[in-house]
Write a protein that holds these residues in place. Structure first.
Motif, PDB file in Angstrom:
ATOM      1  N   GLN A 509       0.804  -1.232   0.000  1.00  0.00           N
ATOM      2  CA  GLN A 509       0.000   0.000   0.000  1.00  0.00           C
ATOM      3  C   GLN A 509       0.830   1.272   0.000  1.00  0.00           C
ATOM      4  OE1 GLN A 509      -0.385  -2.663   1.986  1.00  0.00           O
ATOM      5  NE2 GLN A 509      -2.478  -2.919   2.662  1.00  0.00           N
ATOM      6  N   HIS A 511       3.034   2.409   2.569  1.00  0.00           N
ATOM      7  CA  HIS A 511       3.142   3.095   3.867  1.00  0.00           C
ATOM      8  C   HIS A 511       4.482   3.805   4.055  1.00  0.00           C
ATOM      9  CE1 HIS A 511      -0.033   0.311   5.962  1.00  0.00           C
ATOM     10  NE2 HIS A 511      -0.530   1.032   4.988  1.00  0.00           N
ATOM     11  N   ASN A 667      -9.666  13.795   3.150  1.00  0.00           N
ATOM     12  CA  ASN A 667      -8.409  14.381   2.669  1.00  0.00           C
ATOM     13  C   ASN A 667      -7.456  13.275   2.238  1.00  0.00           C
ATOM     14  OD1 ASN A 667      -9.250  16.983   3.095  1.00  0.00           O
ATOM     15  ND2 ASN A 667      -8.516  17.035   5.203  1.00  0.00           N
ATOM     16  N   LYS A 738      -9.918   9.503   5.509  1.00  0.00           N
ATOM     17  CA  LYS A 738     -10.619   8.225   5.708  1.00  0.00           C
ATOM     18  C   LYS A 738      -9.826   7.161   4.949  1.00  0.00           C
ATOM     19  CE  LYS A 738     -15.126  10.566   5.568  1.00  0.00           C
ATOM     20  NZ  LYS A 738     -16.516  10.507   5.063  1.00  0.00           N
ATOM     21  N   ALA A 741      -8.462   1.861   0.650  1.00  0.00           N
ATOM     22  CA  ALA A 741      -7.995   0.713  -0.113  1.00  0.00           C
ATOM     23  C   ALA A 741      -9.107  -0.283  -0.455  1.00  0.00           C
ATOM     24  CB  ALA A 741      -6.882   0.017   0.667  1.00  0.00           C
TER      25      ALA A 741
END
Ligand code: CDP
Length: 788
Positions: A509, A511, A667, A738, A741
């Motif tokens: 993802q 990170h 956002n 929020k 994925a």
């Protein structure tokens, strides 16, 4: 709209900076569990059951042990000596590590062969002679509940039948009354089948026990290393593996999608083997093992949606039969055995709803393991979104118009849903309007009318979903009792560079980039100067891991608050350095300055240096902060997806012409990464909608257990995804963000299914279960023609 506070070089929120981790991945330098090679390491291979339900008459190890290099064959009886043959699932059910007398699903682990290398272990597994006495498997969950069905889990005290649990939420009587009194009620039984997680990297472990230090070092494909360490300590504490002696390192992970949350029998056997033999033991699943074990979904949902004749929705009821296989291995919070299924009332404002679910045992692999959405939002959204389209068709109203008339309005947030959620924010109307404008909805409607007049099958499908991610507030959310907070720890070094550690674990993802961007946003330290570290239980702060899009809502928030703690300390140091009172210090990204005299300033890097060299009297040295974030609520992303398809009547072939996805995840930290997440999620949405589904025969054999006959869509099958955003920040998240994925996997299947059914509607076809394959469409067309 969100505007960036930082320069692209600092790379705070809103910048599409390139992913820091990609250089390593693109050069083939990622380090995965199977890349771990330790001196003296042994290899483990599982012997698996060819039957879905059978008694084990005997296991003859002799021929296997005679192969040079085979060191051990471990059976359930062997583990039973240490009381390690059963283990708890994440939902307080129990699962065999290795069986002592009965196998419960095809491909269940029967015993494990340990050898000096994998090839020898494979030969050893083939040489083990297991004698079975096959029994009649229960494959159909409805049959499992019949009175004369054999009891599948006699091992469970008090278990009288194959029913696992009943769950319900909402007001049954009021919902029934509203349905009985309504002008229009549409009904459907909807099945979401089992599908594979199908991550590129399969599951695996290297367990390495050091008899001298009594420490167990474990490299594991785990989305939740801390939670797994706690569970292992609970399972194996009695043989001496207590939590401080276990170190789990989750190295790079090639896709998780929920499938790397649970503890699998192979993990426990490898750990036990290393503990007993005192050498490192590696177990890596092969592709078929990965495909046949561990499946998501399998919900049979009876849905009823009631409305006035004009289409004002009044009530929704859904009764579900959930096929969990032989054990309930769902990775759900303990108070939510059906995950967040009660989000099934959707994006619409109405009073009455009732959802109930009965879970049942069958002879299938442990069910409920995720496919990018374990918390059952996919099932919930599919149910309501199919039913809303069915209602639109029934009353002859445009499905977009029906949605506009029923949406929860922007000013109604926070919105108390009839099944108990408090939706935080959203502007559903704006999101759907944007999707309609982007795709050119009105033009497609006209084109469809023309094509229908020519006898052609064209469909337009909409899905306007509400997601629920970010588990979660500890008062409600725990896994096996462990509260579902998450954590961040930041250390800014004297030279102003930083290391930050998290309780989550990326599986692709990004990170390492986005967490650094959050810290860059808060502290003004360039994201390239911040190292991100996740997945090592000896160094990272405790956290519940990454799944169900919880990282941004939980650990992302923890990072922001930890950074704010640092900024507060930095303010005191800056005041000391600038010789003014703390009240006279102001902050602008990256520096502190004196109110009214901006030329008198100290950068965050100067302040970091002072934290180790020149602190105010009485202050602790160092520039570090940790925060454990317990969210006040979940976040509720939403989206409006529209799909246009054409179906060929002669063959049933489906052509997805356009797909527009507008997501609202509040956002955005990195727009490029979000775009990538959405592309991947949409592809994982078209997969169950049109291609994927595990097929069982009546004996419980999986008929598509290899990638030769189980179609995972590639770029060839995927349409050109067109994406966009609306932004309604979460009012309770410190960054207004929020999660995202999971959203596209949730929203895409009903949009596609609605489009295909819309195309087939002129032929009288009102519902098809996913996956909607050409042969299914062709058969439905033939049936409808036969009826006509
Ligand atoms: O828990 P998981 O990382 O799977 O899901 P997520 O929180 O939705 O985040 C997925 C990726 O998208 C992460 O790299 C996030 O930082 C990024 N993201 C973002 O840039 N902006 C958001 N509003 C949400 C996620």
């Amino acid at each position: 709209m969100f505007s960036c506070k930082t320069s692209p070089e600092v790379g705070g929120m809103g910048h599409s900076v390139k992913r820091k981790e990609d250089a390593r991945f693109l050069h083939g330098k990622g380090k995965y569990t199977d890349d771990v090679k330790l001196p003296g390491m042994l290899s483990m291979v599982m012997v698996r059951s060819p039957y879905a339900y059978a008694k084990i008459k005997s296991i003859d190890k002799e021929k296997a042990l005679a192969i040079p290099g085979v060191l051990a064959v471990i059976t359930g009886e062997d583990l039973a000596q240490y009381n390690l043959h059963w283990m708890p699932t994440l939902l307080s059910d129990s699962q065999m590590v290795l069986p002592t007398d009965t196998v419960m699903h095809q491909s269940q682990e029967v015993c494990a062969v340990i050898a000096t290398d994998r090839y020898i272990a494979v030969d050893g597994a083939e040489a083990v002679d297991v004698q079975y006495e096959p029994m009649k498997a229960i494959v159909n969950p409805y049959k499992a509940l019949e009175e004369d069905a054999p009891l599948l889990r006699p091992d469970k005290e008090g278990q009288k039948d194959n029913h696992i649990y009943h769950w319900e939420r909402g007001e049954r009587e009021k919902t029934d009354a509203a349905i009985a009194a309504a002008d229009v009620v549409v009904k459907e039984r909807i099945h979401l089948p089992r599908i594979h997680v199908a991550s590129i990297e399969t599951c695996g472990i290297v367990a390495s026990y050091d008899k001298d230090t009594e420490k167990m070092l474990i490299y594991l494909t785990s989305q939740a290393p801390h939670a797994i360490r706690t569970i292992l300590a609970l399972v194996a504490g009695h043989v001496g593996l207590s939590e401080e002696k276990i170190r789990i390192i989750a190295p790079d992970i090639g896709g998780g999608f929920g499938g790397k949350v649970p503890v699998y029998p192979g993990y426990v056997v490898a750990i036990a083997a290393s503990f007993l033999i005192g050498k490192p033991v590696k177990w890596i699943e092969d592709r078929s093992e990965n495909l046949i074990n561990g499946f998501a979904r399998d919900y049979h949902m009876d849905c009823e949606l009631a409305a006035t004749k004009d289409g004002k929705i009044q009530a929704f009821k859904v009764s579900t039969l959930a096929d969990h296989g032989y054990t309930d291995s769902s990775a759900n919070p303990s108070k939510y055995p059906t995950g967040m299924f009660s989000i099934c009332t959707g994006s619409y404002d109405y009073e009455h709803a009732f959802a109930e679910l009965d879970a049942v045992y069958t002879n299938k692999a442990p069910g409920g393991v995720a496919y990018r959405c374990s918390f059952r939002v996919t099932e919930a959204v599919h149910a309501i979104e199919r039913m809303v389209d069915k209602l639109a068709a029934e009353i002859g109203k445009d499905p977009a118009q029906l949605r506009f008339e029923n949406f929860i309005k922007k000013e109604q947030f926070p919105y108390a849903s009839p099944l108990g959620w408090s939706y935080d924010s959203g502007d559903y109307k704006a999101t759907l309007e944007k999707a309609m404008e982007m795709i050119g909805y009105d033009d497609y409607k006209k084109e469809q009318a023309e094509k229908r007049a020519q006898g052609k099958l064209m469909g337009i499908g909409i899905c306007t979903f509400t997601e629920v991610v970010g588990a979660g507030p500890s008062k409600d959310f725990d896994i096996l009792g462990i509260a579902m907070f998450d954590s961040a720890e930041i250390r800014v070094h004297p030279t102003g560079k930083a290391l930050a550690r998290f309780g989550t674990k990326s599986q692709g993802q990004g990170h390492e980039t986005t967490y650094a961007q959050i810290l860059a946003e808060e502290l003004g330290i360039p994201y390239t100067d911040i190292e991100i570290d996740e997945g090592d239980t000896d160094t990272a702060p405790y956290g519940l891991g990454t799944y169900a899009s919880r990282s941004t809502p939980t650990a992302g928030a923890a990072a922001a608050i930890a950074a704010r703690k640092l900024k507060d300390k930095g303010k005191k140091i800056a005041a000391h350095l600038l010789e003014v009172s703390e009240d006279d210090i102001e902050w602008e990204v990256g520096k502190y300055f004196v109110k009214g005299a901006p030329e008198k300033s100290k950068t965050i890097q100067e302040v970091a240096f002072a934290a180790y060299t020149n602190i105010p009297p009485g202050m602790e040295p160092g520039f570090e902060a940790t925060h454990y974030y317990d969210p006040p609520n979940l976040t509720f992303p939403n989206g409006a997806y529209i799909c246009v398809v054409e179906v060929e009547e002669e063959t049933g072939a489906i052509d997805v012409k356009r797909f527009v996805a507008i997501d609202d995840c509040g956002n955005i930290i990195n727009p490029m990464i979000v775009e990538g997440q959405v592309h991947g999620g949409l592809t994982q949405g078209i997969a169950p909608a049109m291609y994927e589904g595990i097929v069982y025969d009546d004996e419980g054999n999986v008929l598509n257990g290899t990638l030769m006959d189980y179609l995972v869509p590639t770029a060839v099958e995927s349409p050109h995804w067109e994406t966009g955003h609306t932004i309604t920040p979460s009012p309770h998240h410190p960054l207004g963000a929020k999660g995202v994925a999971e959203s596209p996997t949730v929203g895409a299947p009903p949009a596609i299914a609605n489009a295909i059914i819309d195309a087939l509607y002129p032929l009288g076809i009102k519902h098809l279960d996913i996956p909607i394959t050409p042969d299914k469409v062709w058969e439905a067309i033939q049936e409808s023609k036969a009826k006509a």
